[in-house]
Design a protein around this motif. Structure first.
Motif, PDB file in Angstrom:
ATOM      1  N   TRP A 177     -83.388  64.932  67.241  1.00 23.38           N
ATOM      2  CA  TRP A 177     -83.025  64.434  68.578  1.00 23.38           C
ATOM      3  C   TRP A 177     -83.311  65.497  69.628  1.00 23.38           C
ATOM      4  O   TRP A 177     -83.189  66.694  69.358  1.00 23.38           O
ATOM      5  CB  TRP A 177     -81.527  64.098  68.559  1.00 23.38           C
ATOM      6  N   ALA A 178     -83.703  65.048  70.813  1.00 17.84           N
ATOM      7  CA  ALA A 178     -83.989  65.986  71.904  1.00 17.84           C
ATOM      8  C   ALA A 178     -83.274  65.540  73.172  1.00 17.84           C
ATOM      9  O   ALA A 178     -82.979  64.351  73.329  1.00 17.84           O
ATOM     10  CB  ALA A 178     -85.490  66.042  72.141  1.00 17.84           C
ATOM     11  N   THR A 202     -85.349  63.913  56.888  1.00 18.09           N
ATOM     12  CA  THR A 202     -84.070  64.398  57.414  1.00 18.09           C
ATOM     13  C   THR A 202     -83.985  64.031  58.890  1.00 18.09           C
ATOM     14  O   THR A 202     -84.965  64.214  59.631  1.00 18.09           O
ATOM     15  CB  THR A 202     -83.979  65.925  57.273  1.00 18.09           C
ATOM     16  N   ILE A 203     -82.834  63.503  59.275  1.00 11.26           N
ATOM     17  CA  ILE A 203     -82.632  63.187  60.693  1.00 11.26           C
ATOM     18  C   ILE A 203     -81.522  64.079  61.218  1.00 11.26           C
ATOM     19  O   ILE A 203     -80.415  64.097  60.672  1.00 11.26           O
ATOM     20  CB  ILE A 203     -82.256  61.699  60.895  1.00 11.26           C
ATOM     21  N   ALA A 204     -81.832  64.818  62.281  1.00  7.67           N
ATOM     22  CA  ALA A 204     -80.838  65.714  62.888  1.00  7.67           C
ATOM     23  C   ALA A 204     -80.521  65.223  64.287  1.00  7.67           C
ATOM     24  O   ALA A 204     -81.437  64.967  65.080  1.00  7.67           O
ATOM     25  CB  ALA A 204     -81.394  67.132  62.948  1.00  7.67           C
ATOM     26  N   HIS A 205     -79.232  65.077  64.556  1.00  5.84           N
ATOM     27  CA  HIS A 205     -78.849  64.660  65.917  1.00  5.84           C
ATOM     28  C   HIS A 205     -77.420  65.103  66.188  1.00  5.84           C
ATOM     29  O   HIS A 205     -76.650  65.340  65.257  1.00  5.84           O
ATOM     30  CB  HIS A 205     -79.009  63.151  66.088  1.00  5.84           C
ATOM     31  N   PRO A 206     -77.055  65.196  67.457  1.00  2.87           N
ATOM     32  CA  PRO A 206     -75.679  65.551  67.800  1.00  2.87           C
ATOM     33  C   PRO A 206     -74.727  64.426  67.413  1.00  2.87           C
ATOM     34  O   PRO A 206     -75.158  63.280  67.193  1.00  2.87           O
ATOM     35  CB  PRO A 206     -75.711  65.707  69.323  1.00  2.87           C
ATOM     36  N   ASP A 247     -73.177  69.763  73.875  1.00  8.04           N
ATOM     37  CA  ASP A 247     -73.002  71.162  74.268  1.00  8.04           C
ATOM     38  C   ASP A 247     -74.176  72.046  73.865  1.00  8.04           C
ATOM     39  O   ASP A 247     -74.689  72.818  74.654  1.00  8.04           O
ATOM     40  CB  ASP A 247     -71.707  71.731  73.657  1.00  8.04           C
ATOM     41  N   GLN A 248     -74.599  71.931  72.603  1.00  8.29           N
ATOM     42  CA  GLN A 248     -75.670  72.810  72.106  1.00  8.29           C
ATOM     43  C   GLN A 248     -77.013  72.468  72.758  1.00  8.29           C
ATOM     44  O   GLN A 248     -77.247  71.329  73.152  1.00  8.29           O
ATOM     45  CB  GLN A 248     -75.832  72.674  70.570  1.00  8.29           C
ATOM     46  N   PRO A 249     -77.900  73.459  72.809  1.00  7.09           N
ATOM     47  CA  PRO A 249     -79.253  73.203  73.304  1.00  7.09           C
ATOM     48  C   PRO A 249     -80.104  72.595  72.190  1.00  7.09           C
ATOM     49  O   PRO A 249     -80.459  73.281  71.236  1.00  7.09           O
ATOM     50  CB  PRO A 249     -79.753  74.598  73.690  1.00  7.09           C
ATOM     51  N   ASN A 268     -90.317  71.161  78.358  1.00  5.78           N
ATOM     52  CA  ASN A 268     -89.257  72.145  78.601  1.00  5.78           C
ATOM     53  C   ASN A 268     -87.872  71.516  78.721  1.00  5.78           C
ATOM     54  O   ASN A 268     -86.911  72.195  79.050  1.00  5.78           O
ATOM     55  CB  ASN A 268     -89.586  73.004  79.823  1.00  5.78           C
ATOM     56  N   LEU A 269     -87.790  70.237  78.428  1.00  2.52           N
ATOM     57  CA  LEU A 269     -86.501  69.567  78.320  1.00  2.52           C
ATOM     58  C   LEU A 269     -86.345  69.083  76.871  1.00  2.52           C
ATOM     59  O   LEU A 269     -85.371  69.411  76.198  1.00  2.52           O
ATOM     60  CB  LEU A 269     -86.446  68.386  79.298  1.00  2.52           C
ATOM     61  N   GLU A 270     -87.319  68.348  76.373  1.00  2.00           N
ATOM     62  CA  GLU A 270     -87.317  67.918  74.972  1.00  2.00           C
ATOM     63  C   GLU A 270     -87.940  68.973  74.070  1.00  2.00           C
ATOM     64  O   GLU A 270     -87.478  69.235  72.968  1.00  2.00           O
ATOM     65  CB  GLU A 270     -88.118  66.624  74.807  1.00  2.00           C
TER      66      GLU A 270
END
Lengths: 314, 314, 314
Positions: A174-175, A201-205, A252-254, A279-281
Motif C-alpha cells: 500500500w502507498a 504478500t500484501i502489506a498495508h496499514p 502514522d508511518q511513512p 514522491n508521495l507513493e
C-alpha cells in the motif's frame, strides 16, 4: 472466451501471456484477422494508457475501434431496473447497452466504482448491467473491482523478468495518496498473482484490508519492512479502505516506497500501474532507476489488450 | 529532421514550402509512405484547424493518427522535476511522455503558455519536457512561444501570392482583443518572415514589444499608418504584453485593421491565423474581400503539416 | 441530392428507404465507393446513436470520418452576420464553416435549438449558416427544427413492420418530461409520416401544438385514448411548448404511455427515438415487450445514414 473481465484459470492466463509476448515480437502478425470487425470503446471515466493501448491493440489486428466518451460526449446513464427516470439520468443502461451491442461486434468498457455504494460496487453492478444488455463480447477496461488488462500486462512483465524463478516472491504494498482510490488494480493484481501461482504478500496499514475474495491465499501483514525482505517484485499501489468503504484512514508511518526500504531486497523490481504520484507513493530515485518496471508494464498494455482481442475474435 | 518546433534555416524552410505546394497539387502522392506508422495527437488545449488539418495530413500519407485530448479525456500533468505530487496533478510528464513515446512513432503536441510564469513559458518548458521524455520525433502544434505549422502555412500562402517580388514588404500589425492572448503566432510569424528573408515591419502600441529573440532584424514602430504604407502582406494579430507579462495594456488609438487604413496599400493582402474576432481585430469588409488570404492560410495548414510529417518519416 | 436536411419528396423518401433496407442486408456492398472521401462530423451538442451510427455508416462505405466536438474540443461560434465580436464567441461561423468546407468533402452537423430565440430556431438559422458558408454537401444530424436521419430510420422501421397495410394509422403522442425538449424529432416524424402518405394523428395536451408547417394534414387531438384506438404505430415523444416557446406547461392528466392505454390497440407497435426516460415517458412493460420497436429504430439509424451518404457520393 466470450467476455474478458477477470482472471479465469491458470491455463488461460498462461496462454494469454504467451500470446501477448508473441505479439510484442510481431505486432502485425494477424494484421487482417479483425478486418470488418468493430470495437466500441466506452469510457465512463478518463483514461490515457488504457484508451490508447486498446486502440493500438485493435488496430494491430485490423479491428476498427470507435471511441465514445460517454461521460462527456453522451449523457448520464440510469443503472437501476424499474427506475422512474424523472431525475438527472437521461438514458437507461438497458437501452444504451442494447443499442451499442447492435452497433458493434464487441465492446470494451471503463466504469469506475462509486466508492459510496459498497454493495453495488462489490457486485460489479455497472459492468454486469452492460454485459447483460449488450449481448456481445465485453472487455473490461477497469471495472468497479477489477482491472484485468492491467493485471495481464503486469503478469507479462513479471514473466519477462522472472530470471528462472518459477515462484517469485511478489509483494503488493500500500502507498499513500491524497484521494480515495478504487480497489480494482490491487484486487486484480492479487487475483492474477495468486492465480498464476506466485508467492504473494500484501502489506498495508491497519484498516486497509482488501476484499478477501481477492486476497485469500496471500500472506497479509502490516509490517512493510518484513514484507519487502527478499522480494522479487514489489507492486506499489494506493487504495482506500474497503471495510470502512471508500474512506481514507490516517496512517502514522511513512508508507512511501523508497530505495532505503529496498536495501534488503537488492534484486527487487518495482511495479506500478501508472499514473503514479511521484514522491508521495514512490520516490523519484526508484522510478528513475533500473529497478523500475513501470514503463515496461505500460508498454505491455498494448500486447495484453491485443492478446485478449485476438482470442475474442479467433 | 527529427523534431519540428521552430524555424530551422532558410533551405529547410524553402524545401518544406516546396513540398507543401507539391502536396497541394497532389495530396495522395505518398499515400502509402506512412503505412504502419502511428502519430499521437496530444492536445492540452482546444483546437479546430490544427486538430483537423493534422489528422488529414497524416491520413494523406497513410499515417494512423490517434487523438488524445489530455485536458479532457485524461488528467492534469505535473511538469516540475522532483515535485512531491500531493496536490492536483495526477501524472508526471516524465511518465506520461515516456509511455506515449513507447506507444507511437511520433507525437504532435499542443501546449499553450501559462501567461503567468514568464520564465517557464519563455523557455518553452512544457514542449521541452515532452521532447526530453518522449524520445521520439515531436511536432509542435503550437507551444508557449511558437506556432511553426501556422507559420509554415503562412509562408506557403505568401509564396503563392508573391507576384514575382522576391522581398515583399510584410507587416505584422497588432490588433485589439478582449482576452490575454499568447505570443506564439506573432513570434513564429516574425521568426519565419525574417528567416525567409522578407522585409518585416512590426507595428504595435507602446508596451506591446515582443521578445527580441524573435523580432531582431525587423523594423518596429508604433505608427500603424506608416507601417502599412506599400505593404504587400499585412498580418493581423493580437498578443498580450510580453514585458509586463500576459497583461492587457489599455490602448487609446483604434488598432483594428479597416479598409480605410489600407487605402495607401492597394495591393496589400491581409492575413490572420484564425480564429479571428470580426470587427474587433479586423473588419468584415476586409475579411470578406479579395484582399483576405485567411481561408487560403487555413487550407494550407493541411499541406504544411503534410510536408512536415513527410520529412519526418522519410 | 446535395444536402440532406429534411423530407424532400415521396419518391426520394421511397428510394432512401429501399436503399437503407438493401444496406441492412448487405452493409459492405459499396465498401469502396467512398474511398478517398472525408466526412467531418461536427457536434455542437452531445450524441450517442447519431455519432456512432453515422461513423459506422461512413465506414461501411469506405468514407473516412473525423469527429469534431465543437462544443468541447473547439470554441464558441458567433452566428450573427456583422457582429462586433467583443464578447464570449471566439470564431464566426462564416470562417469556421468555410475552413471545414475546405477540409472535407462533406459535413454532418448536430445543432440543437436555443429554445429561447423562436425566430432563429424556426428559421433553422445555425444549420442554414453552416450550409451557406461551408459550400459542400451537409447532412443534418438534428437541427433546431428537424431530425431527418431519425425520421428516415423511423420510416424504414415502419416499412419493416407494415404487414401489408399501405396506409397505417400512425399516432404521435406527447409524453411527460422534466426538461424543455426540442421539437425536432416530433416535427420531422410528422413531416415524414405525412410525406409518406400515412394516416397521422397527433395527440397532445392543450398548449403543446406543434408548428403547423410540419403538422398540416394530420388529425390533431387532445384526447389520447381516442387517438390510440386502432393505432398501428404509436410514436411516443415529449416536446416543449411551441407557441409559448420552450416552456413546460403543467399537465393534469397522466400522458405516460402504458400497456393499459393500448388495450384497444392490440396490434400497435410502439416507437421512440431514444434516449427514453423509462416510466416517465413510457412504461417498462411496453419498452420490454414485443410491441417495442425502439431497438430496431436505433439499429436502422446506421442504414438510414448509409443510404443518405451513399446518395450524396453517388
Amino acid at each position: 472466451m466470450k467476455h474478458f473481465t477477470q482472471f479465469d484459470d491458470k491455463n488461460m492466463a498462461a496462454a494469454l501471456i504467451e500470446q501477448a509476448l508473441a505479439f510484442k515480437s510481431n505486432p502485425r502478425k494477424y494484421a487482417d484477422l479483425g478486418r470488418g470487425k468493430r470495437l466500441g470503446l466506452i469510457f465512463l471515466n478518463p483514461s490515457l494508457r488504457t484508451r490508447v493501448s486498446t486502440q493500438i491493440a485493435a488496430s494491430n489486428l485490423g479491428i476498427e475501434s470507435i471511441v465514445l466518451n460517454m461521460d462527456k460526449e453522451s449523457w448520464a446513464l440510469e443503472m437501476q431496473d424499474g427506475a422512474l427516470m424523472n431525475k438527472h439520468t437521461v438514458e437507461h443502461i438497458k437501452d444504451a447497452a442494447a443499442v451499442l451491442g447492435s452497433y458493434f461486434d464487441m465492446l470494451a468498457i471503463r466504469a469506475f466504482p462509486s466508492l459510496t455504494n459498497k454493495t453495488e460496487d462489490s457486485d460489479d453492478f455497472i459492468l454486469k448491467q452492460f454485459i447483460k444488455y449488450a449481448n456481445i463480447p465485453v472487455v473490461s477496461l477497469e471495472s468497479a473491482i477489477r482491472h484485468p488488462l492491467q493485471s495481464l500486462a503486469d503478469m507479462v512483465t513479471i514473466q519477462e523478468n522472472l530470471r528462472n524463478k518459477p515462484r517469485p516472491k511478489v509483494v503488493l504494498t500500500w502507498a499513500p495518496h491524497i484521494k480515495a482510490i478504487p480497489h480494482a488494480v490491487a484486487n486484480s493484481f492479487a487475483e492474477w498473482s495468486l492465480g498464476c501461482g506466485y508467492d504473494l504478500t500484501i502489506a498495508h496499514p491497519e484498516g486497509y484490508d482488501l476484499d478477501e475474495r481477492f486476497t485469500a491465499g496471500a500472506t497479509i501483514t502490516h509490517d512493510q519492512d518484513e514484507a519487502l525482505r527478499d522480494a522479487d517484485f514489489v507492486y506499489v499501489k494506493n487504495w482506500s479502505a474497503f471495510h470502512e468503504y471508500g474512506k481514507i484512514i490516517h496512517v502514522d508511518q511513512p508508507w512511501i516506497l523508497t530505495e532505503k526500504k529496498l536495501e534488503k531486497s537488492p534484486e527487487a523490481k518495482v511495479m506500478h500501474c501508472l499514473p503514479v504520484r511521484r514522491n508521495l507513493e514512490l520516490s523519484d530515485e526508484i522510478l528513475d532507476s533500473p529497478r523500475s518496471l513501470v514503463q515496461q508494464q505500460a508498454h505491455n498494455r498494448i500486447y495484453a489488450a491485443q492478446a485478449v482481442l485476438h482470442r475474442i475474435i479467433s
